[in-house]
Design a protein around this motif. Structure first.
Motif, PDB file in Angstrom:
ATOM      1  N   LYS A 169      43.671 -53.238   1.937  1.00  0.00           N
ATOM      2  CA  LYS A 169      44.575 -52.462   2.772  1.00  0.00           C
ATOM      3  C   LYS A 169      43.762 -51.389   3.491  1.00  0.00           C
ATOM      4  O   LYS A 169      42.946 -50.704   2.875  1.00  0.00           O
ATOM      5  N   ALA A 170      43.978 -51.263   4.799  1.00  0.00           N
ATOM      6  CA  ALA A 170      43.225 -50.287   5.588  1.00  0.00           C
ATOM      7  C   ALA A 170      44.186 -49.429   6.401  1.00  0.00           C
ATOM      8  O   ALA A 170      45.176 -49.930   6.939  1.00  0.00           O
ATOM      9  N   VAL A 171      43.877 -48.145   6.465  1.00  0.00           N
ATOM     10  CA  VAL A 171      44.705 -47.193   7.216  1.00  0.00           C
ATOM     11  C   VAL A 171      43.776 -46.334   8.067  1.00  0.00           C
ATOM     12  O   VAL A 171      42.758 -45.824   7.575  1.00  0.00           O
ATOM     13  N   ASN A 172      44.125 -46.180   9.338  1.00  0.00           N
ATOM     14  CA  ASN A 172      43.364 -45.309  10.225  1.00  0.00           C
ATOM     15  C   ASN A 172      43.909 -43.883  10.171  1.00  0.00           C
ATOM     16  O   ASN A 172      45.122 -43.671  10.209  1.00  0.00           O
ATOM     17  N   HIS A 173      43.015 -42.912  10.082  1.00  0.00           N
ATOM     18  CA  HIS A 173      43.396 -41.498  10.085  1.00  0.00           C
ATOM     19  C   HIS A 173      42.780 -40.837  11.314  1.00  0.00           C
ATOM     20  O   HIS A 173      41.561 -40.926  11.534  1.00  0.00           O
ATOM     21  N   LEU A 174      43.605 -40.178  12.109  1.00  0.00           N
ATOM     22  CA  LEU A 174      43.094 -39.482  13.279  1.00  0.00           C
ATOM     23  C   LEU A 174      42.207 -38.319  12.855  1.00  0.00           C
ATOM     24  O   LEU A 174      42.518 -37.597  11.898  1.00  0.00           O
ATOM     25  N   VAL A 175      41.102 -38.132  13.567  1.00  0.00           N
ATOM     26  CA  VAL A 175      40.218 -36.999  13.308  1.00  0.00           C
ATOM     27  C   VAL A 175      40.680 -35.847  14.180  1.00  0.00           C
ATOM     28  O   VAL A 175      40.668 -35.935  15.413  1.00  0.00           O
ATOM     29  N   THR A 176      41.120 -34.762  13.558  1.00  0.00           N
ATOM     30  CA  THR A 176      41.585 -33.597  14.305  1.00  0.00           C
ATOM     31  C   THR A 176      40.535 -32.490  14.252  1.00  0.00           C
ATOM     32  O   THR A 176      39.599 -32.533  13.453  1.00  0.00           O
ATOM     33  N   ARG A 177      40.686 -31.509  15.086  1.00  0.00           N
ATOM     34  CA  ARG A 177      39.744 -30.384  15.135  1.00  0.00           C
ATOM     35  C   ARG A 177      40.471 -29.071  14.816  1.00  0.00           C
ATOM     36  O   ARG A 177      40.178 -28.029  15.403  1.00  0.00           O
ATOM     37  N   ASP A 178      41.398 -29.167  13.892  1.00  0.00           N
ATOM     38  CA  ASP A 178      42.190 -27.993  13.523  1.00  0.00           C
ATOM     39  C   ASP A 178      41.805 -27.454  12.153  1.00  0.00           C
ATOM     40  O   ASP A 178      42.587 -26.780  11.487  1.00  0.00           O
ATOM     41  N   VAL A 179      40.573 -27.758  11.731  1.00  0.00           N
ATOM     42  CA  VAL A 179      40.073 -27.234  10.456  1.00  0.00           C
ATOM     43  C   VAL A 179      38.823 -26.413  10.726  1.00  0.00           C
ATOM     44  O   VAL A 179      38.137 -26.605  11.739  1.00  0.00           O
TER      45      VAL A 179
END
Length: 257
Positions: free
Chosen positions: A21-31
């Motif tokens: 099972k694979a899930v894509n996670h968006l890379v954000t710049r809010d950290v």
């Protein structure tokens, strides 16, 4: 980032495919920025600036890819020219998705003169380090390859991916014809000579394409394979031997109604 979870058979070492099972996670710049990672990045950016700023060629005008991968364009054609020269083949093909930036006269990231191209600029065009492959294909196989520019339901969601083609290779295609019958086989020519369906021709493509990438599966049948240079090196060699490059035709094929 892609997160993949899977099970492995401890006896055989094989992945249990039905468990994957694979899930894509968006890379954000809010950290907050990680200081340790920033130090690593800054170190290698500085070390890369010297080789990256080396001038490797020059252009007399902008040489661009199409914003639409469904259209033939100048920069993939130029790359195909470089690959044909590098391997001595009769024709070279370049996938549009492998061209990631344009060559622009006014772009001077290292303060170089207008029109000069640095290693970094060339790398930004071809960053994948694919290896050139040269092999024999029949005229019929080349025709099949050309038809594979139009595939309904192609993985990735692009039904049309137009190839870059090297100088001397031409063909005609019909915009209104159905997929699978776009190209007129009698129009496929090398240096003005109609390609013989049963004859062999020396063809070059990068290893991604040669292995059937982007659904150009006709190339898988090309044999025997001879390895060549990394695609970026072939492009840099070509630029170094041809100062003041001008843009090749955006379309070497001919569109019919």
């Amino acid at each position: 980032i892609t997160e993949t979870n899977l099970k492995i058979n401890v006896k055989t070492g094989d992945v249990v495919r039905r468990s994957e099972k694979a899930v894509n996670h968006l890379v954000t710049r809010d950290v907050p920025e990680d200081r340790g990672e920033r130090k690593i990045v800054d170190k290698w950016v500085a070390l890369a600036s010297g080789p990256g700023n080396r001038v490797v060629g020059s252009i007399a005008e902008d040489i661009k890819r199409s914003s639409n991968r469904g259209a033939e364009s100048a920069l993939p054609n130029l790359i195909a020219d470089a690959q044909k020269v590098s391997t001595g083949s009769q024709v070279a093909f370049m996938n549009p998705g492998g061209v990631r930036a344009d060559l622009l006269v006014a772009n001077s990231p290292a303060g170089e003169a207008a029109g000069q191209i640095t290693y970094r600029e060339a790398y930004n065009v071809q960053p994948f380090s694919n290896i050139l492959q040269t092999f024999d294909m029949t005229g019929t196989q080349i025709d099949t390859l050309l038809e594979q520019q139009w595939i309904a339901g192609r993985p990735g969601g692009r039904d049309v991916l137009r190839l870059g083609i090297s100088n001397g290779f031409t063909y005609s295609w019909s915009a209104s014809a159905p997929f699978g019958n776009k190209v007129d086989p009698a129009s496929i020519m090398i240096n003005g000579v109609v390609v013989n369906p049963s004859a062999n021709y020396r063809v070059t493509a990068n290893n991604f394409m040669a292995d059937g990438g982007d659904s150009y599966t006709a190339l898988v049948n090309g044999a025997p394979r001879t390895g060549g240079k990394i695609d970026l090196d072939a492009l840099i060699d070509y630029m170094g031997a041809n100062a003041g490059l001008t843009s090749p035709p955006a379309a070497r094929s001919t569109q019919l109604p």
